[in-house]
Design a protein around this motif. Structure first.
Motif, PDB file in Angstrom:
ATOM      1  N   VAL A 291     -19.380  -7.274  -7.106  1.00  0.00           N
ATOM      2  CA  VAL A 291     -20.470  -6.422  -7.595  1.00  0.00           C
ATOM      3  C   VAL A 291     -20.534  -6.556  -9.111  1.00  0.00           C
ATOM      4  O   VAL A 291     -19.556  -6.934  -9.768  1.00  0.00           O
ATOM      5  CB  VAL A 291     -20.261  -4.944  -7.200  1.00  0.00           C
ATOM      6  CG1 VAL A 291     -20.338  -4.759  -5.702  1.00  0.00           C
ATOM      7  CG2 VAL A 291     -18.955  -4.417  -7.754  1.00  0.00           C
ATOM      8  N   THR A 292     -21.743  -6.236  -9.664  1.00  0.00           N
ATOM      9  CA  THR A 292     -21.942  -6.251 -11.123  1.00  0.00           C
ATOM     10  C   THR A 292     -22.207  -4.835 -11.581  1.00  0.00           C
ATOM     11  O   THR A 292     -23.096  -4.156 -11.048  1.00  0.00           O
ATOM     12  CB  THR A 292     -23.131  -7.161 -11.502  1.00  0.00           C
ATOM     13  OG1 THR A 292     -22.874  -8.486 -11.027  1.00  0.00           O
ATOM     14  CG2 THR A 292     -23.320  -7.189 -13.015  1.00  0.00           C
TER      15      THR A 292
ATOM     16  N   LEU B 123     -14.558  -6.223  -9.207  1.00  0.00           N
ATOM     17  CA  LEU B 123     -14.038  -6.175  -7.841  1.00  0.00           C
ATOM     18  C   LEU B 123     -14.122  -4.725  -7.342  1.00  0.00           C
ATOM     19  O   LEU B 123     -13.718  -3.783  -8.068  1.00  0.00           O
ATOM     20  CB  LEU B 123     -12.574  -6.631  -7.802  1.00  0.00           C
ATOM     21  CG  LEU B 123     -12.288  -8.071  -8.253  1.00  0.00           C
ATOM     22  CD1 LEU B 123     -10.781  -8.307  -8.275  1.00  0.00           C
ATOM     23  CD2 LEU B 123     -12.977  -9.075  -7.347  1.00  0.00           C
ATOM     24  N   PRO B 124     -14.581  -4.496  -6.101  1.00  0.00           N
ATOM     25  CA  PRO B 124     -14.647  -3.122  -5.550  1.00  0.00           C
ATOM     26  C   PRO B 124     -13.285  -2.735  -4.948  1.00  0.00           C
ATOM     27  O   PRO B 124     -12.995  -3.026  -3.785  1.00  0.00           O
ATOM     28  CB  PRO B 124     -15.739  -3.238  -4.490  1.00  0.00           C
ATOM     29  CG  PRO B 124     -15.696  -4.654  -4.044  1.00  0.00           C
ATOM     30  CD  PRO B 124     -15.236  -5.479  -5.216  1.00  0.00           C
TER      31      PRO B 124
ATOM     32  N   GLU C 234     -16.432   1.286 -13.702  1.00  0.00           N
ATOM     33  CA  GLU C 234     -17.232   2.374 -13.119  1.00  0.00           C
ATOM     34  C   GLU C 234     -16.588   2.832 -11.827  1.00  0.00           C
ATOM     35  O   GLU C 234     -15.741   2.125 -11.248  1.00  0.00           O
ATOM     36  CB  GLU C 234     -18.673   1.879 -12.860  1.00  0.00           C
ATOM     37  CG  GLU C 234     -19.681   2.993 -12.636  1.00  0.00           C
ATOM     38  CD  GLU C 234     -21.100   2.440 -12.487  1.00  0.00           C
ATOM     39  OE1 GLU C 234     -21.567   2.413 -11.328  1.00  0.00           O
ATOM     40  OE2 GLU C 234     -21.699   2.024 -13.504  1.00  0.00           O
ATOM     41  N   ARG C 235     -16.969   4.025 -11.351  1.00  0.00           N
ATOM     42  CA  ARG C 235     -16.510   4.544 -10.059  1.00  0.00           C
ATOM     43  C   ARG C 235     -17.721   4.793  -9.173  1.00  0.00           C
ATOM     44  O   ARG C 235     -18.824   5.034  -9.673  1.00  0.00           O
ATOM     45  CB  ARG C 235     -15.733   5.850 -10.238  1.00  0.00           C
ATOM     46  CG  ARG C 235     -14.449   5.712 -11.028  1.00  0.00           C
ATOM     47  CD  ARG C 235     -13.794   7.067 -11.255  1.00  0.00           C
ATOM     48  NE  ARG C 235     -12.601   6.941 -12.088  1.00  0.00           N
ATOM     49  CZ  ARG C 235     -11.391   6.683 -11.616  1.00  0.00           C
ATOM     50  NH1 ARG C 235     -11.196   6.553 -10.305  1.00  0.00           N
ATOM     51  NH2 ARG C 235     -10.349   6.573 -12.428  1.00  0.00           N
TER      52      ARG C 235
ATOM     53  N   THR D 134     -14.144   4.447  -4.478  1.00  0.00           N
ATOM     54  CA  THR D 134     -14.095   3.039  -4.893  1.00  0.00           C
ATOM     55  C   THR D 134     -14.098   2.968  -6.407  1.00  0.00           C
ATOM     56  O   THR D 134     -14.874   3.674  -7.088  1.00  0.00           O
ATOM     57  CB  THR D 134     -15.309   2.264  -4.330  1.00  0.00           C
ATOM     58  OG1 THR D 134     -15.324   2.379  -2.906  1.00  0.00           O
ATOM     59  CG2 THR D 134     -15.223   0.804  -4.721  1.00  0.00           C
ATOM     60  N   VAL D 135     -13.261   2.078  -6.926  1.00  0.00           N
ATOM     61  CA  VAL D 135     -13.191   1.845  -8.369  1.00  0.00           C
ATOM     62  C   VAL D 135     -13.615   0.398  -8.627  1.00  0.00           C
ATOM     63  O   VAL D 135     -13.107  -0.522  -7.967  1.00  0.00           O
ATOM     64  CB  VAL D 135     -11.771   2.095  -8.898  1.00  0.00           C
ATOM     65  CG1 VAL D 135     -11.716   1.828 -10.400  1.00  0.00           C
ATOM     66  CG2 VAL D 135     -11.325   3.505  -8.593  1.00  0.00           C
ATOM     67  N   PHE D 136     -14.527   0.223  -9.598  1.00  0.00           N
ATOM     68  CA  PHE D 136     -15.011  -1.133  -9.926  1.00  0.00           C
ATOM     69  C   PHE D 136     -14.235  -1.624 -11.135  1.00  0.00           C
ATOM     70  O   PHE D 136     -14.355  -1.083 -12.243  1.00  0.00           O
ATOM     71  CB  PHE D 136     -16.512  -1.103 -10.206  1.00  0.00           C
ATOM     72  CG  PHE D 136     -17.322  -0.609  -9.029  1.00  0.00           C
ATOM     73  CD1 PHE D 136     -17.524  -1.422  -7.932  1.00  0.00           C
ATOM     74  CD2 PHE D 136     -17.824   0.685  -9.005  1.00  0.00           C
ATOM     75  CE1 PHE D 136     -18.263  -0.962  -6.843  1.00  0.00           C
ATOM     76  CE2 PHE D 136     -18.553   1.140  -7.927  1.00  0.00           C
ATOM     77  CZ  PHE D 136     -18.776   0.326  -6.830  1.00  0.00           C
ATOM     78  N   ILE D 137     -13.414  -2.648 -10.892  1.00  0.00           N
ATOM     79  CA  ILE D 137     -12.484  -3.131 -11.911  1.00  0.00           C
ATOM     80  C   ILE D 137     -12.833  -4.559 -12.321  1.00  0.00           C
ATOM     81  O   ILE D 137     -13.092  -5.422 -11.467  1.00  0.00           O
ATOM     82  CB  ILE D 137     -11.038  -3.080 -11.366  1.00  0.00           C
ATOM     83  CG1 ILE D 137     -10.638  -1.624 -11.085  1.00  0.00           C
ATOM     84  CG2 ILE D 137     -10.068  -3.727 -12.359  1.00  0.00           C
ATOM     85  CD1 ILE D 137      -9.265  -1.490 -10.442  1.00  0.00           C
ATOM     86  N   GLU D 138     -12.857  -4.778 -13.629  1.00  0.00           N
ATOM     87  CA  GLU D 138     -13.021  -6.127 -14.167  1.00  0.00           C
ATOM     88  C   GLU D 138     -11.620  -6.689 -14.414  1.00  0.00           C
ATOM     89  O   GLU D 138     -10.905  -6.211 -15.300  1.00  0.00           O
ATOM     90  CB  GLU D 138     -13.818  -6.090 -15.470  1.00  0.00           C
ATOM     91  CG  GLU D 138     -14.015  -7.483 -16.068  1.00  0.00           C
ATOM     92  CD  GLU D 138     -14.682  -7.444 -17.434  1.00  0.00           C
ATOM     93  OE1 GLU D 138     -15.430  -8.381 -17.746  1.00  0.00           O
ATOM     94  OE2 GLU D 138     -14.425  -6.480 -18.205  1.00  0.00           O
TER      95      GLU D 138
END
Length: 667
Positions: A187-188, A195-196, A211-212, A218-222
């Motif tokens: 995801v962007t 990564l979700p 972002e969450r 779910t946590v969006f991690i770069e």
């Protein structure tokens, strides 16, 4: 006040102008069409009429011209001159405009092959080929293209490779750490590839939380491994933006440098658009070019009102001018008198504005004013009755009418006591007669018909009526007087026979049948109009009456005058020498040329042969066609003899001072 501009509405000239505007492509040409007014200078009118005729020829031979809309071009060029950066979409629109200019030039070149002089306008179009190619090479589909520069191409290639590398790396992490992921796809978030990750496993993936999800599960991690590469991408995108801006600023500067060329093209294309709109209107009306004159003659043959449907449009034959300056039209109500006089007024306005006329043939007098009083003119706010409105309008008309005007008055003297109305009608006619203008009036008064019979410069006419079938024929018959046929029309419309007999008895006093009083009236009118030739008035018009008042005490309002062409003296015969523009044959080879300059003291004539100018002794020349037969009196010979560069330079110097420019004189 019922002046010329009121006449535009009265005779429907404003509707014709709106139809003309609808046939134009650009806003500038539509504005020109809506502002079209009759010409006061004969030379200007003849040029305008030639343009209309040649545009019609071009349309018939080469089809519809590819005229651009030009909606934003002037605005974009002005912004470029001010230094405001244009978007790629706006740049592309300018490129499309230049492509359209080229298409118009090719269209006009096709007209040159047909020998249509209007095509010469194409030589003045600035193609700006280099600028067009630069824009087309740099902008495509609303964005700066990779081909715009090598630097931009390299930056975008590096961006693409790096983006693919980041995507591959992220997908590999997604697969290898699948058990920690909330979803099976990348995801962007905030422009970063993430990564979700499930909330409980966020510590398992080293990286920055971008972002969450709304639920928090779910946590969006770069990931750290791709964060550095994403920073590189941001740097490349900044470089890309800088290079794009450099390219756009370069193009903008090129556009600004061609400001004069754009302005010339826009003005010329607007004029061409307007001229071709006139040609389209001519074709739409199946119209013909009228002759125009300054001798005060109006002649129409099979004239059709352009706003009436074809199946009910009875052609009008009409002639006025020369020995007859005025016309008194009589005939029944609903017989077509008003349509006839409106047709004449409309045709004069159209022809004097350079438009073709829907007729078989026409010769139209130039008029400085067309002044009308048609309709009842009632106005509640001004507290005017029908009669008051008529008199107010007529007095304003009489203040302005001169020997160069056309005056049209409908139902003269109506709306009041018949006896007094008749007297006022004759007084008005007398004023018009003394001014020497052309005038048309409709009336039902027998006394007005009698007045017309006393003056040689007045002619009577009537609208034909079929008494057997009780219907109007809508045909103007010159030199005849007609009856109002009110009783016949009332009978046709259903009035009972008893009422008809009562009306006839009250009107004519013999209580007889409908037919008798009408015959009696005709005999009475004929008796009044039978006069000896020497009794007809020969009083001369007073159109040049000095001072600020007209005869009769009316105030005189100064109005513009028609400016005729200064006629050249008749061309000399071949033995008397050659004149500029003569077509000649150069012996012994038989080459055809055009005289640029008459013979000098040694007898040498400057002749242009296939764009080349040569001095030829007049003994070697043979006259083919005189210039007076080839060209109009006001023809601009620079179109033939001058170079395109000289003409453009002269045009620029006429508009403004250009310090380093000079024009080489060409004979």
């Amino acid at each position: 006040m019922n002046g010329t501009f009121e006449a535009y509405k009265t005779v429907a000239f404003d509707i014709i102008r709106e139809q003309l505007a609808d046939l134009a492509n650009s806003a500038e040409a539509r504005e020109m069409a809506r502002g079209l007014v009759p010409c006061m200078e004969e030379g200007e009118l003849r040029r305008s009429m030639r343009d209309t005729t040649q545009a019609r020829q071009m349309l018939e031979l080469a089809g519809t011209p590819p005229m651009p809309a030009m909606e934003h071009t002037a605005e974009f060029v002005a912004r470029s001159v001010r230094g405001e950066l244009l978007t790629p979409e706006e740049m592309e629109e300018i490129g499309m405009f230049l492509a359209a200019v080229r298409r118009v030039r090719l269209y006009l070149d096709k007209g040159m092959s047909y020998g249509i002089p209007l095509s010469c306008y194409g030589e003045n179009l600035r193609l700006m080929t280099e600028l067009k190619e630069e824009i087309e090479g740099a902008i495509r589909h609303g964005r700066v293209d990779d081909r715009a520069s090598n630097t931009l191409r390299d930056i975008r290639r590096d961006l693409q490779l790096l983006e693919e590398k980041i995507k591959d790396k992220a997908e590999a992490l997604l697969k290898s750490q699948k058990k920690f992921m909330a979803e099976s796809f990348l995801v962007t978030r905030n422009g970063r590839l993430c990564l979700p990750v499930k909330k409980e496993y966020k510590s398992k993936i080293p990286g920055s939380t971008i972002e969450r999800s709304s639920s928090g599960s779910t946590v969006f991690i770069e990931p750290e491994t791709i964060a550095r590469m994403q920073d590189e991408i941001e740097g490349l995108r900044i470089e890309e933006d800088c290079e794009e801006r450099r390219i756009l600023y370069t193009l903008m500067d090129r556009i600004a440098m061609e400001e004069d060329g754009f302005k010339e093209n826009l003005a010329l294309l607007a004029k061409l658009d307007f001229v071709f709109a006139k040609g389209k209107l001519s074709a739409q009306m199946d119209a013909r070019e009228p002759a125009v004159n300054t001798q005060g003659i109006i002649c129409l043959k099979e004239a059709r009102h352009p706003l009436l449907p074809g199946d009910s449009n009875v052609p009008l034959d009409f002639k006025l001018g020369g020995e007859t300056r005025g016309m008194v039209i009589t005939g029944p109500n609903t017989g077509g008198k008003t349509v006839a006089i409106k047709t004449v007024g409309l045709f004069v306005l159209m022809a004097c504005s350079g438009l073709h006329l829907p007729c078989r043939e026409a010769d139209i007098a130039m008029r400085n004013l067309v002044l009308c009083d048609i309709g009842d003119g009632q106005d509640i706010l001004d507290n005017l009755s029908t009669f008051s409105a008529h008199i107010t309008n007529v007095l304003e008309i009489l203040k302005r009418a001169t020997g160069e005007s056309l005056v049209i008055l409908d139902e003269l003297g109506s709306g009041t006591d018949p006896a007094e109305g008749m007297g006022i009608a004759i007084a008005i006619l007398e004023q018009l007669r003394l001014r020497g203008c052309l005038y048309l009036v409709t009336t039902h008064y027998p006394e007005v018909k009698t007045y017309a019979g006393r003056h040689a410069e007045l002619i009577s006419a009537r609208m034909a009526f079929d008494r057997e079938n009780l219907r109007p024929l809508y045909r103007l018959e010159m030199g005849k007087t007609g009856d109002s046929c009110a009783l016949y029309i009332a009978k046709r419309l259903g009035m009972p026979e008893d009422m008809i007999r009562t009306a006839a008895s009250e009107a004519y006093g013999d209580g007889g049948e409908l037919k008798k009083p009408l015959e009696k009236t005709r005999e009475k009118t004929a008796h009044k109009t039978r006069e000896k030739p020497q009794e007809r008035s020969q009083e001369k018009p007073l159109e040049k009456s000095p001072g600020r008042q007209w005869p009769g005490g009316l105030e005189r309002i100064l109005v513009p005058c028609i400016v005729p062409i200064k006629r050249k003296p008749a061309a000399a015969g071949p033995e008397e020498g050659y004149t500029r523009g003569d077509s000649v044959e150069v012996l012994p080879k038989g080459e055809i040329g055009i005289v640029v300059r008459p013979a000098d003291q040694t007898g040498n004539v400057l002749v242009q042969i296939k764009r080349e100018k040569r001095l030829v002794n007049q003994k070697r020349l043979k006259l083919k066609v005189r210039a007076s037969e080839l060209y109009p009196e006001d023809y601009d010979f620079s179109i033939v003899f001058d170079s395109v560069e000289n003409r453009k330079a002269r045009h620029q110097m006429e508009r403004k001072y250009v310090g380093n420019m000079e024009v080489r004189a060409e004979e």
